[in-house]
Design a protein around this motif. Structure first.
Motif: not given
Lengths: 348, 348
Positions: B162-166, B171-172, B176-183, B231-233
């Motif tokens: 996953v890529y998270v900008s800002a 929000v970012g 980013a943390q939610i994606a990490r916490l979901r593995g 990508c979460y932009d």
């Protein structure tokens, strides 16, 4: 070895591609068939705008190389033989799967005859109602692409207000008709007065316009004041930008081709992607190769429509292997209607 | 009438927005409560970059007017009061649903106190572990937006790259943390060395970079050589173009915000949309307002993460109603980390 004629790329285009970028050469294929192979005579070729993206595109915005190598078709250099979908007849076979006289379709290098592994061929039924060319048009690769994009990806339904760009083309003409046959309201664009009449009078679309005479944004504001629910785009660039601007809430955009982009070293990027957030739009690109599972549905639907005379089948036909480059450049110049098809001499 | 202080837009920005575009005024709200209304004291405001798109944007590429009027929030003119999410305490109530002392969140005009219909309020529990500001940060609008975009729209999972900008923003940082916490493996970008350290050391992302020091395309080629799957932009423009170039096959792009675009009369359009076809990409824009049904899942997940100290909660705090314009322009200038929050004096 057996002598054949083939088309090769002889120089890379800077901008528009013309017949001068190709040459017709004598070449040879094995005289003795390898195991599992057949010898065949290519009877007719379809020509695809998408191949333009494989020729002389610098790929300035293509990004990381790892992802690029995953692309489904590589770049063509000088000396390479272009390819497209073709209908062929088997002349000789070393496998029980095919016998001489059988009809097949395949992704064929642009040559008159060839030796091909049987696994690369798909058998088709040729008869009075389904001549060979039908497998390049209504039952062929482009109509299947239109079906996949409109039905599988775009989920077109009776409530949709649909815009199809390049709607008089090989893919667009089927995309527009499939949407209409599934009950949607269909707006089509094209690039000449003659093709505009074709969209209105023959394909019987709800609305159509010539984008060279009327700006896409203006036309769509007039024909879809409530906003489009589905856009099937074959063009990209500024025309896609205008289509995005005309989308209604939750609109879906299906990207099938980008003929406007293929020749551009610096493509036009739609500047209105903020509308994706404001209107909750979704845009999906697809390639037909991943949707083979939809073929049975496609063939059943299309044979039904054909049997009831509900589908208009039109192609622009060129004659002879050496007409392939001309067919291709005419297609890219917007000078063809329906599928661009090249018929080969039986003796070639 | 009761006197309050409020922030109004006093001139439209040509380019960047600054505190000078706003003023703080005395205003009044009804002294007698209408039926079904409550009087409340706004305790803290969150500030949202998305509001930039509602101020002084010419909308050159917004397209047809019918679709534009469907947009979920209108444009702000001179004299209008901006709004954002806020936590408030009820002072007086004419409805059995709320009593003085209750805590609520609402989309609040930028004023100290207000009279609001009860139907516009959502009750929240304030306590030792969940102070009012928590409903602007981890349990607030931006974290919920991140959850909806990452989980509901982006369908993030353990296999994702996953890529998270800002990624250091309001929000970012949650996305980013939610994606990490979901593995998932998470790469984040930000605009300063200080925020880069925050992404690496506190949010513990797999990789992070400062886009002002390293081009997005280069960084993503290094950190995601196999291509991104999601990508979460939050940014748009050239940075989105670089992210598109780094997507792998079947990559999903979720558009949450376009901070790069909001101030631009002529936004940068990604020139590489042809990659949508080649790599079968999908891009979806969303707004959190349509996903209220996900709130229970969000709250359960987030409270679990908070109770296990798995989420880093950070905000950049400003003091006083008249700090709202400064908080907003600081946010747009990239000078804040985490949520930009404005605390009001209890006496205001």
């Amino acid at each position: 070895m057996t002598s054949v004629s083939e088309i090769r790329l002889v120089k890379l285009p800077e901008g528009n591609i013309t017949p001068e970028h190709f040459g017709c050469f004598d070449a040879s294929v094995p005289a003795v068939l390898p195991a599992g192979a057949v010898r065949l005579r290519n009877v007719c070729f379809g020509v695809n705008a998408g191949m333009r993206s494989r020729i002389g595109r610098a790929g300035a915005h293509d990004g990381n190389k790892a992802a690029a190598t995953h692309s489904y078709a590589g770049q063509l250099g000088v000396g390479d033989v272009p390819q497209s979908d073709a209908v062929a007849q088997v002349l000789e076979s070393t496998t029980a799967d095919f016998k001489p006289g059988d009809w097949v379709v395949h992704i064929a290098p642009w040559r008159t005859r060839d030796v091909v592994q049987a696994s690369k061929l798909r058998r088709v039924d040729v008869g009075a109602k389904t001549p060979p060319e039908m497998y390049l048009t209504a039952l062929g690769h482009t109509a299947f692409t239109a079906y996949v994009g409109m039905v599988e990806v775009g989920k077109v339904g009776a409530k949709d207000s649909v815009y199809v760009s390049a709607a008089a083309g090989g893919v667009g003409s089927y995309a527009a008709q499939i949407a209409r046959l599934r009950g949607a309201r269909v707006i089509g664009s094209t690039g000449s007065a003659e093709k505009l009449a074709y969209l209105r009078d023959e394909l019987k679309l709800s609305a159509a316009f010539n984008y060279k005479a009327t700006a896409v944004a203006e036309a769509l504001a007039e024909f879809a004041p409530e906003g489009l629910s589905l856009c099937y785009d074959n063009v990209g660039g500024e025309q896609l930008e205008a289509a995005i601007a005309a989308m209604g809430e939750h609109g879906r955009i299906v990207l099938c081709g980008m003929v406007s982009d293929y020749a551009q070293p610096d493509a036009h990027g739609p500047r209105n992607l903020h509308l994706f957030i404001k209107r909750r739009l979704c845009m999906t690109g697809f390639t037909v190769l991943e949707h083979e599972s939809a073929r049975a549905d496609f063939e059943a639907s299309m044979r039904g429509w054909l049997s009831r005379d509900e589908v208009v089948v039109r192609s622009t036909v060129f004659e002879g292997i050496d007409a392939l480059p001309r067919a291709f450049s005419s297609l890219l110049a917007g000078a063809t209607t329906g599928r661009a098809v090249v018929r080969l001499d039986a003796a070639a």
